[in-house]
Design a protein around this motif. Structure first.
Motif, PDB file in Angstrom:
ATOM      1  N   ARG A   1      37.667  47.799  28.226  1.00 14.29           N
ATOM      2  CA  ARG A   1      38.303  46.696  27.523  1.00 14.29           C
ATOM      3  C   ARG A   1      37.474  45.423  27.702  1.00 14.29           C
ATOM      4  NH1 ARG A   1      44.801  46.260  28.399  1.00 14.29           N
ATOM      5  NH2 ARG A   1      45.028  44.270  27.355  1.00 14.29           N
ATOM      6  N   LYS A   2      37.180  44.723  26.615  1.00 14.29           N
ATOM      7  CA  LYS A   2      36.394  43.480  26.713  1.00 14.29           C
ATOM      8  C   LYS A   2      37.296  42.347  27.172  1.00 14.29           C
ATOM      9  CE  LYS A   2      33.299  44.815  23.053  1.00 14.29           C
ATOM     10  NZ  LYS A   2      32.727  44.558  21.756  1.00 14.29           N
ATOM     11  N   ILE A   3      36.862  41.658  28.224  1.00 17.30           N
ATOM     12  CA  ILE A   3      37.706  40.576  28.751  1.00 17.30           C
ATOM     13  C   ILE A   3      36.909  39.302  29.021  1.00 17.30           C
ATOM     14  CG2 ILE A   3      39.218  42.286  29.865  1.00 17.30           C
ATOM     15  CD1 ILE A   3      38.200  41.283  32.599  1.00 17.30           C
ATOM     16  N   ILE A   4      37.617  38.182  28.965  1.00 22.93           N
ATOM     17  CA  ILE A   4      37.086  36.909  29.476  1.00 22.93           C
ATOM     18  C   ILE A   4      38.037  36.474  30.590  1.00 22.93           C
ATOM     19  CG2 ILE A   4      36.646  34.472  28.981  1.00 22.93           C
ATOM     20  CD1 ILE A   4      36.041  35.289  26.070  1.00 22.93           C
ATOM     21  N   ILE A   5      37.470  36.190  31.772  1.00 19.34           N
ATOM     22  CA  ILE A   5      38.288  35.740  32.904  1.00 19.34           C
ATOM     23  C   ILE A   5      38.223  34.215  32.964  1.00 19.34           C
ATOM     24  CG2 ILE A   5      38.615  35.817  35.403  1.00 19.34           C
ATOM     25  CD1 ILE A   5      37.305  38.566  35.434  1.00 19.34           C
ATOM     26  N   ASP A   6      39.377  33.572  32.834  1.00 20.61           N
ATOM     27  CA  ASP A   6      39.448  32.114  32.895  1.00 20.61           C
ATOM     28  C   ASP A   6      40.109  31.761  34.228  1.00 20.61           C
ATOM     29  OD1 ASP A   6      39.187  29.547  31.336  1.00 20.61           O
ATOM     30  OD2 ASP A   6      41.313  29.473  31.859  1.00 20.61           O
ATOM     31  N   THR A   7      39.428  30.987  35.080  1.00 19.94           N
ATOM     32  CA  THR A   7      39.812  31.009  36.487  1.00 19.94           C
ATOM     33  C   THR A   7      39.564  29.695  37.213  1.00 19.94           C
ATOM     34  OG1 THR A   7      39.339  32.210  38.548  1.00 19.94           O
ATOM     35  CG2 THR A   7      37.541  32.039  37.011  1.00 19.94           C
ATOM     36  N   ASP A   8      40.279  29.512  38.336  1.00 21.49           N
ATOM     37  CA  ASP A   8      40.120  28.316  39.185  1.00 21.49           C
ATOM     38  C   ASP A   8      39.957  28.730  40.655  1.00 21.49           C
ATOM     39  OD1 ASP A   8      42.759  29.250  39.486  1.00 21.49           O
ATOM     40  OD2 ASP A   8      43.584  27.236  39.807  1.00 21.49           O
ATOM     41  N   PRO A   9      38.938  29.521  40.997  1.00 19.38           N
ATOM     42  CA  PRO A   9      38.884  30.128  42.343  1.00 19.38           C
ATOM     43  C   PRO A   9      38.881  29.082  43.454  1.00 19.38           C
ATOM     44  CG  PRO A   9      36.982  30.777  40.988  1.00 19.38           C
ATOM     45  CD  PRO A   9      37.741  29.778  40.214  1.00 19.38           C
TER      46      PRO A   9
ATOM     47  N   LEU B   1      32.953  39.839  29.598  1.00 16.97           N
ATOM     48  CA  LEU B   1      32.038  39.158  28.685  1.00 16.97           C
ATOM     49  C   LEU B   1      31.597  37.813  29.250  1.00 16.97           C
ATOM     50  CD1 LEU B   1      33.875  39.763  25.270  1.00 16.97           C
ATOM     51  CD2 LEU B   1      32.079  41.149  26.335  1.00 16.97           C
ATOM     52  N   GLY B   2      32.456  37.241  30.075  1.00 14.85           N
ATOM     53  CA  GLY B   2      32.109  35.954  30.670  1.00 14.85           C
ATOM     54  C   GLY B   2      33.225  35.484  31.575  1.00 14.85           C
ATOM     55  N   ILE B   3      32.864  34.519  32.415  1.00 14.47           N
ATOM     56  CA  ILE B   3      33.850  33.883  33.296  1.00 14.47           C
ATOM     57  C   ILE B   3      33.851  32.403  32.943  1.00 14.47           C
ATOM     58  CG2 ILE B   3      34.366  33.269  35.697  1.00 14.47           C
ATOM     59  CD1 ILE B   3      33.084  35.950  36.533  1.00 14.47           C
ATOM     60  N   THR B   4      35.050  31.862  32.700  1.00 10.03           N
ATOM     61  CA  THR B   4      35.161  30.435  32.387  1.00 10.03           C
ATOM     62  C   THR B   4      35.990  29.773  33.477  1.00 10.03           C
ATOM     63  OG1 THR B   4      37.044  30.950  30.928  1.00 10.03           O
ATOM     64  CG2 THR B   4      34.881  30.727  29.899  1.00 10.03           C
TER      65      THR B   4
ATOM     66  N   THR C   1      40.468  40.676  25.410  1.00 11.11           N
ATOM     67  CA  THR C   1      41.628  40.287  26.225  1.00 11.11           C
ATOM     68  C   THR C   1      41.258  39.073  27.068  1.00 11.11           C
ATOM     69  OG1 THR C   1      42.510  42.526  26.258  1.00 11.11           O
ATOM     70  CG2 THR C   1      43.186  41.080  28.058  1.00 11.11           C
ATOM     71  N   LEU C   2      42.106  38.055  27.000  1.00 13.08           N
ATOM     72  CA  LEU C   2      41.896  36.856  27.814  1.00 13.08           C
ATOM     73  C   LEU C   2      42.706  36.994  29.101  1.00 13.08           C
ATOM     74  CD1 LEU C   2      42.238  34.125  25.018  1.00 13.08           C
ATOM     75  CD2 LEU C   2      40.129  35.158  25.922  1.00 13.08           C
ATOM     76  N   CYS C   3      42.068  36.653  30.215  1.00 12.46           N
ATOM     77  CA  CYS C   3      42.715  36.820  31.530  1.00 12.46           C
ATOM     78  C   CYS C   3      42.752  35.488  32.261  1.00 12.46           C
ATOM     79  CB  CYS C   3      41.927  37.836  32.358  1.00 12.46           C
ATOM     80  SG  CYS C   3      41.774  39.422  31.562  1.00 12.46           S
ATOM     81  N   PRO C   4      43.709  34.648  31.965  1.00 13.69           N
ATOM     82  CA  PRO C   4      43.806  33.354  32.653  1.00 13.69           C
ATOM     83  C   PRO C   4      44.416  33.516  34.044  1.00 13.69           C
ATOM     84  CG  PRO C   4      44.847  33.294  30.466  1.00 13.69           C
ATOM     85  CD  PRO C   4      44.659  34.722  30.841  1.00 13.69           C
ATOM     86  N   LEU C   5      43.715  32.957  35.038  1.00  9.00           N
ATOM     87  CA  LEU C   5      44.161  33.040  36.430  1.00  9.00           C
ATOM     88  C   LEU C   5      44.470  31.654  36.986  1.00  9.00           C
ATOM     89  CD1 LEU C   5      41.355  35.474  37.746  1.00  9.00           C
ATOM     90  CD2 LEU C   5      43.553  36.070  36.708  1.00  9.00           C
ATOM     91  N   GLY C   6      44.420  30.646  36.125  1.00  3.41           N
ATOM     92  CA  GLY C   6      44.670  29.272  36.557  1.00  3.41           C
ATOM     93  C   GLY C   6      45.449  28.540  35.474  1.00  3.41           C
ATOM     94  N   PRO C   7      45.464  27.212  35.513  1.00  4.38           N
ATOM     95  CA  PRO C   7      46.112  26.442  34.451  1.00  4.38           C
ATOM     96  C   PRO C   7      45.520  26.821  33.086  1.00  4.38           C
ATOM     97  CG  PRO C   7      45.560  25.035  36.316  1.00  4.38           C
ATOM     98  CD  PRO C   7      44.913  26.364  36.586  1.00  4.38           C
ATOM     99  N   LEU C   8      46.330  26.719  32.045  1.00  3.71           N
ATOM    100  CA  LEU C   8      45.943  27.287  30.744  1.00  3.71           C
ATOM    101  C   LEU C   8      45.183  26.301  29.851  1.00  3.71           C
ATOM    102  CD1 LEU C   8      49.209  29.300  30.453  1.00  3.71           C
ATOM    103  CD2 LEU C   8      46.916  30.302  30.322  1.00  3.71           C
TER     104      LEU C   8
END
Ligand code: BDR
Ligand code: CA
Length: 313
Positions: free
Chosen positions: A4-12, A33-36, A123-130
């Motif tokens: 599955r193609k994903i972009i991880i959007d994150t605030d580690p 595909l990338g990390i934002t 698929t977008l994978c937000p792990l922090g504020p949107l």
């Protein structure tokens, strides 16, 4: 099946870090595909640095990393150093990254990537504020049809709140952005505190990470050691809840999770309950269902998956 193609959007964030490592360890399931990065647990310069540290730790240095929004859409940034430490990644002693950020803004990367991929395939994978996701959807509404699903960590119903009595951190930091995302019409899966508070690191689970004997295993054990002191004090729990890895685990093993398809609305006005996820778990309104709200997981299965996959890095 193709990954599955994903972009991880994150605030580690230590738990973001584990979520990223799980994804990078699972190329047969997810193609990152990338990390934002976004401002959240700590300011943007630190979340962007931490994302690079984690990619270097994993040995997967070819995933592009883009820095995104440095503040919420309509209010001042609230951070969570009290949970994650000053760096956002306190615990292990990891080297400063040599990996560079990509030129360009995360929001442009999200828009361009979605436009270049076939409808319904990313698929977008937000792990922090949107903030990044809402900005992209507002600026380029046409990208919505290219999204397969949004699987995000945020919100709470039975667990109510962790940053205020009624709000979970990611949603509270940027309620306006969350409101845009939840109204987008995109298929959304939510990992609220209701489930993430069941993904608890116990001593034996932490020992299993450390026993991998790799730099990743030891770093993850040190991160969860650090992260857990806060929740132990606050909730009297046995260890740290691994919030964000629930998102990436769901992509790999959705069968480990159960939830309900319900209506979820975001409180954007009230000072008292700002950022509350008003989840119609009991179906008491006729408001349209817009999200699958996860409530439970097989925690042993979750930690077995995590340990096995982290062991590959
Ligand atoms: C969420 O907030 C952050 O502190 C964690 O990284 C997680 O994404 C939990 O409320
Ligand atoms: Ca996070």
């Amino acid at each position: 099946m193709a990954p599955r193609k994903i972009i991880i959007d994150t605030d580690p964030g230590q738990d973001d870090a584990v979520a990223i490592l799980l994804a990078l360890a699972s190329p047969e399931d997810v193609d990152v595909l990338g990390i934002t990065t976004v401002a959240g647990n700590v300011p943007l310069d630190l979340t962007s640095k931490n994302a690079r540290i984690i990619c270097e730790l994993s040995g997967k240095v070819d995933v592009p990393i883009y820095a995104g929004c440095d503040r919420p859409l309509g209010r001042d940034l609230v951070t969570a150093e009290h949970v994650h430490g000053k760096t956002g990644l306190d615990g292990p002693d990891l080297p400063d990254p040599t990996l560079q950020l990509q030129d360009g803004h995360a929001v442009d990367f999200i828009i361009d990537t979605l436009r270049n991929e076939a409808p319904g395939t990313v698929t977008l994978c937000p792990l922090g504020p949107l903030t990044n996701i809402a900005t992209a959807l507002t600026r380029a509404p046409d990208i919505a049809e290219h999204v397969q699903q949004i699987v995000l960590m945020g919100g709470a119903y039975f667990e109510v709140g962790n940053i205020t009595p009624t709000a979970e951190f990611n949603i509270y930091v940027d309620p306006q952005a969350a409101d845009i995302v939840f109204k987008s019409g995109i298929d959304i899966v939510v990992m609220p505190l209701d489930v993430t508070h069941k993904a608890l690191v116990t001593k034996s689970r932490n020992d299993a990470f450390r026993a991998l004997g790799t730099s990743v295993g030891v770093a993850v054990a040190q991160m969860t050691d650090f992260f857990e002191r806060f929740d132990k004090e606050k909730y009297g729990s046995t260890g740290a809840p691994l919030h964000d890895p629930c998102v990436t685990a769901y992509l790999i093993r959705p069968d480990l999770f159960t939830g309900r398809h319900i209506n979820v609305e975001i409180e954007t006005e009230s000072e008292l309950t700002l950022g509350m996820t008003v989840a119609d778990w009991w179906g008491v309104t006729d408001r349209a269902r817009n999200a699958t709200f996860i409530g439970d997981l097989d925690s042993d299965g979750f930690f077995a998956l995590l340990t096995e996959r982290l062991g590959r890095l």
